[in-house]
Design an enzyme around this catalytic site. Sequence first.
Site, short mmCIF file in Angstrom:
data_model
loop_
_atom_site.label_atom_id
_atom_site.label_comp_id
_atom_site.label_asym_id
_atom_site.label_seq_id
_atom_site.Cartn_x
_atom_site.Cartn_y
_atom_site.Cartn_z
N LEU A 50 3.56 0.21 -3.94
CA LEU A 50 2.58 1.49 -4.24
C LEU A 50 1.25 0.92 -4.38
O LEU A 50 1.00 0.04 -5.24
CB LEU A 50 2.89 2.53 -5.19
CG LEU A 50 4.29 3.51 -4.83
CD1 LEU A 50 4.53 4.15 -6.25
CD2 LEU A 50 4.07 4.07 -3.68
N ASP A 51 0.17 1.43 -3.74
CA ASP A 51 -0.88 0.83 -3.82
C ASP A 51 -1.64 1.11 -5.23
O ASP A 51 -0.97 2.01 -6.08
CB ASP A 51 -2.08 1.76 -3.07
CG ASP A 51 -1.80 1.69 -1.41
OD1 ASP A 51 -1.11 0.43 -1.05
OD2 ASP A 51 -2.04 2.54 -1.01
N LYS A 52 -2.46 0.06 -5.81
CA LYS A 52 -3.08 0.37 -7.12
C LYS A 52 -3.02 2.02 -7.65
O LYS A 52 -2.81 2.13 -8.61
CB LYS A 52 -4.10 -0.54 -7.22
CG LYS A 52 -4.62 -0.53 -8.75
CD LYS A 52 -5.79 -1.45 -8.95
CE LYS A 52 -6.36 -1.52 -10.26
NZ LYS A 52 -7.42 -2.35 -10.30
N ASP A 53 -3.77 2.48 -7.03
CA ASP A 53 -4.20 3.79 -7.17
C ASP A 53 -3.05 4.96 -6.79
O ASP A 53 -3.53 6.08 -7.24
CB ASP A 53 -5.68 4.23 -6.72
CG ASP A 53 -6.54 3.05 -7.13
OD1 ASP A 53 -6.47 2.94 -8.64
OD2 ASP A 53 -7.67 2.90 -6.52
N THR A 54 -2.15 4.54 -6.24
CA THR A 54 -1.01 5.45 -5.81
C THR A 54 -0.09 5.57 -7.08
O THR A 54 0.21 4.74 -7.56
CB THR A 54 -0.49 5.10 -4.79
OG1 THR A 54 -1.35 5.01 -3.48
CG2 THR A 54 0.65 6.08 -4.27
#
Length: 186
Positions: A50-54
Amino acid sequence: RVLQYKAVRHVMLNKPGNTLTAARDKKQKTVMDLLPPLYAAMGCMPAGRLDKDTEGLLIITSDGQLAHRIISPKKDVSKVYFARVDGRLDERDIEAFAKGLHIKDADGEFDAKPAGLEIVSEKDGESEVRVRVSEGKYHQVRRMMASRGMIVLYLERRQEAGLTLGDLPRGKVRELTEEEIGQLQT
């Protein structure tokens, strides 16, 4: 004294934002920092990214075959995301997602498989949507939205295969039940 031993561990994490999906990082907090040490000692690793901000659902397992099944595009494991985007979507966007999108941007080029797009609500120039994909390309949902002229303001994975987050608090983990593991294996 009775001892219990499990050779393989599977856990669900409700990943908070601003956390890397990585085994370790010297400068930033990772998902492995959120696990009790037992899981890292048993070789548990994230099954996908998952992306850092997701935020949201991330499976962490010591079973390499299961991890491969979850992340392999050939296995068509469904992932459902909730997104809040800047802009208004319409029937043309739903149709474009259903046909599959050709993505060409600064991060590269690929053809996204057909995906589901459901508009949940619209308010003040923003839309809330559910997106169902069966692959996990780099920043895929964000890039798919950008191809339709939308900027993702918030993104959360809520479902993977048949598993949902339920009431698991953000930043917490729990072991999967045998039934849940079965949902990932079919």
